[in-house]
Design a protein around this motif. Sequence first.
Motif, PDB file in Angstrom:
ATOM      1  N   UNK A 191     -61.025 -30.429  36.036  1.00  0.00           N
ATOM      2  CA  UNK A 191     -62.079 -31.261  36.621  1.00  0.00           C
ATOM      3  C   UNK A 191     -62.620 -30.825  37.979  1.00  0.00           C
TER       4      UNK A 191
ATOM      5  N   UNK B 108     -65.065 -32.696  41.006  1.00  0.00           N
ATOM      6  CA  UNK B 108     -65.805 -33.851  40.485  1.00  0.00           C
ATOM      7  C   UNK B 108     -65.290 -35.157  41.094  1.00  0.00           C
ATOM      8  N   UNK B 109     -66.188 -35.895  41.753  1.00  0.00           N
ATOM      9  CA  UNK B 109     -65.752 -37.108  42.453  1.00  0.00           C
ATOM     10  C   UNK B 109     -65.915 -38.354  41.604  1.00  0.00           C
ATOM     11  N   UNK B 110     -64.972 -39.267  41.755  1.00  0.00           N
ATOM     12  CA  UNK B 110     -65.069 -40.542  41.047  1.00  0.00           C
ATOM     13  C   UNK B 110     -66.196 -41.364  41.645  1.00  0.00           C
ATOM     14  N   UNK B 111     -66.918 -42.073  40.805  1.00  0.00           N
ATOM     15  CA  UNK B 111     -68.043 -42.855  41.302  1.00  0.00           C
ATOM     16  C   UNK B 111     -67.635 -44.298  41.597  1.00  0.00           C
ATOM     17  N   UNK B 112     -66.424 -44.671  41.220  1.00  0.00           N
ATOM     18  CA  UNK B 112     -65.996 -46.051  41.429  1.00  0.00           C
ATOM     19  C   UNK B 112     -64.497 -46.109  41.680  1.00  0.00           C
ATOM     20  N   UNK B 113     -64.025 -47.240  42.213  1.00  0.00           N
ATOM     21  CA  UNK B 113     -62.590 -47.500  42.295  1.00  0.00           C
ATOM     22  C   UNK B 113     -62.109 -48.014  40.957  1.00  0.00           C
TER      23      UNK B 113
ATOM     24  N   UNK C 223     -59.220 -51.216  43.465  1.00  0.00           N
ATOM     25  CA  UNK C 223     -60.071 -52.287  43.996  1.00  0.00           C
ATOM     26  C   UNK C 223     -59.218 -53.468  44.457  1.00  0.00           C
TER      27      UNK C 223
ATOM     28  N   UNK D 288     -59.618 -50.386  38.743  1.00  0.00           N
ATOM     29  CA  UNK D 288     -59.318 -51.806  38.984  1.00  0.00           C
ATOM     30  C   UNK D 288     -58.133 -51.967  39.940  1.00  0.00           C
TER      31      UNK D 288
ATOM     32  N   UNK E  69     -63.181 -44.267  44.533  1.00  0.00           N
ATOM     33  CA  UNK E  69     -64.588 -43.924  44.798  1.00  0.00           C
ATOM     34  C   UNK E  69     -64.682 -42.887  45.912  1.00  0.00           C
TER      35      UNK E  69
ATOM     36  N   UNK F 184     -58.459 -50.093  33.804  1.00  0.00           N
ATOM     37  CA  UNK F 184     -59.850 -49.679  33.968  1.00  0.00           C
ATOM     38  C   UNK F 184     -59.935 -48.620  35.080  1.00  0.00           C
TER      39      UNK F 184
ATOM     40  N   UNK G 121     -60.836 -37.028  41.037  1.00  0.00           N
ATOM     41  CA  UNK G 121     -59.712 -37.384  40.164  1.00  0.00           C
ATOM     42  C   UNK G 121     -59.396 -36.135  39.362  1.00  0.00           C
TER      43      UNK G 121
END
Lengths: 407, 407
Positions: A73, A76-81, A86, A83, A62, A172, A66
Amino acid sequence: MSVIELAKATLERIAADEDRIRAFVHIDHDTVYAEAKRLQNTGTKGPLSGDVIAIKDLFDVAGMPTRCGSAIYGEHQAQRDSAAVASIRAAGGLIVGKSVTTEFAYMTPGPTRNPHNFDRTPGGSSSGSAASVAAHFVTMATGTQTAGSIIRPAAFCGVVGFKPSFASISRSGLSVFGETLDTIGGFSRDVATVSRFVGVMADRPGLITPERIRVPKLALWRTPDADQADDAALAELERVANAAARAGAVVTEFVGGSGWSALLQAHTTIMAHEGARSLGYEFTAHPNLLSTSLHDFLSKGAKIDGETYLKARQISIQESAKLLVEMSSFDAILTLSAVGEAPCSTISTGNPHFNKVWTLVGGPAFHLPTGTGPTGMPLGVQVCCAPQEDERAAAVALWLEAAIGYC
Amino acid sequence: MSVIELAKATLERIAADEDRIRAFVHIDHDTVYAEAKRLQNTGTKGPLSGDVIAIKDLFDVAGMPTRCGSAIYGEHQAQRDSAAVASIRAAGGLIVGKSVTTEFAYMTPGPTRNPHNFDRTPGGSSSGSAASVAAHFVTMATGTQTAGSIIRPAAFCGVVGFKPSFASISRSGLSVFGETLDTIGGFSRDVATVSRFVGVMADRPGLITPERIRVPKLALWRTPDADQADDAALAELERVANAAARAGAVVTEFVGGSGWSALLQAHTTIMAHEGARSLGYEFTAHPNLLSTSLHDFLSKGAKIDGETYLKARQISIQESAKLLVEMSSFDAILTLSAVGEAPCSTISTGNPHFNKVWTLVGGPAFHLPTGTGPTGMPLGVQVCCAPQEDERAAAVALWLEAAIGYC
């Protein structure tokens, strides 16, 4: 050492060598300090407390880009970690940044150099991860393996690599190349640490605190393609087998594995077909931003028809089953990790020939660094077990590490 | 009809009913026309030419937001097409928009209503996909199944649903809930069309042009939990089995399946544990943006330890193997798709009890609408085969559709 001191020491260590090793595609000091502060303030403790970790640039983190080793790409930043990330955060690990991957985990290298010799490849596709552990930038780094993308760079950089059983760790939030092949794993400098790391990502407690084994029964397998390995790699395998026997292991020559060639061939078909499907968007929308080598591979993959692919999947299941029965009387297979020392190349990441079968079979594989070759570069051995025998693979690798050491 | 005319007709059809059915979370008319123009100009033809397709909002589509039925991601746009979407585009399909999913494919419903009765749930998690096919908005829609997320909404909306073998379609670019469970599939209004659709996404030519079967050998299985089904659902299964026998099928009562309960239990453990791991980021970083029901499920999942999870995986493998041997003398299992008609609810998507085992076993499953129940809502049957027997499952479903029709 407090987490903030750890962050500071890590960033200083990286700053001292990164311009030569180029293991990272993204490090942001403010983010690292903010994360260190968060860990310190929340008092988050866990099995990865005190560990600093590099994340291969195929995993979403996040707030970080990526890029997958590609120009497609941008920022462009990832919006989440993802799995895996995390689970690392929850276990108290300090994430340092994104490590270099080859382009979409295929063969076209990034800028990373082998910390043992800057003229040599660190291997790939997990180039920056293996190098960042070898360079003592981090204690752990994530990797993924489609053909030999964990075990080969571990071998070339002289660190421990562990690819657990297929589907041990949730993909994920991972950019996937081969749907039935890609396996998440990790790197560290010793077996216990890498097992703890993979154990956290896979939630396998038996890896976090692995058991010891007393007298491992090892099958020494040079494979039918031993002639493709350098003399030095074969001599090292021989030396380790002899040392293991002297230390009390039961070492037997492996007789069997008649499906080796069929499995290798199946892997080639499956990887090309699955890669072409996973990267269908990039191939169609951004052909000019792909390297020639990846573009050629995807073109080849797109021409493999569905029937041929399914046939290869079937062969893979049948031949894997046979091999697993033959392996079942041993604790582990002791075999080659790579064809030899890291090649003197910055345009190739080396040959994954001895890794493909184990990725396809889907069992755990360790690379254990055990010595050096004729030019002083790292050599070692691969330890392989049947799917889900990850705890046993870790126990055998621990035993070998203790019995043989690194010399 | 030209592709642009097709786009126009589709958007008009949707505009007429969408305010009541609410199948879509994202449609942008300009994008649809631009895509139609591209298909027309490039002359892209393929097995999906002339088809209009809805994409479940768990799949990335370049330039559209991926919200996963959650408030967490806002307007964040996907930077690439997922693998399934790329294959649809390459086959000439016209993508219309993103269809409503329940929150992260778990149970909390979106706004979609059942086109047959606006007071009823369309089922879930692929709510918008099933409803958009039932409402004649699109000819095809993608779905994913973790427990019963394709077969159940297909049953409730009276359309054909097809969940192919696990790992038939690349999940690259898909938000995954259950790493070893989530399977991509699709919806349409007849067996040949949904087989063609899944055949394109899976690159299985035998599904694109399925063979015919002459005398299917069917195993009628009410399962040990038949008492959980409504009388109407059981009567419909009975009726279809009798009609199939009259039409020439060999129909035998299934004796076996002693692992049913163990498989159901294993599914619960695996789904909770894998869900908690896949959504680790959302659970930790955005607990207040999760529904109570999903938050509770993830809390439960996070408490399942790794040993328990691995044990459930082991049981799943063992019991699946036994069931598959018992199934092997039949062409397919004929069984319940759902507990009954779509419940009169907008807060629940209904019970996936009769779907979980087939998701876990990993073979192909079709839902075939065959009639209506006491309140006039759709009923039907499920056709299941062993993993990789997708072509046979399609052939049996085609035979049933032709022999029985819908009445």
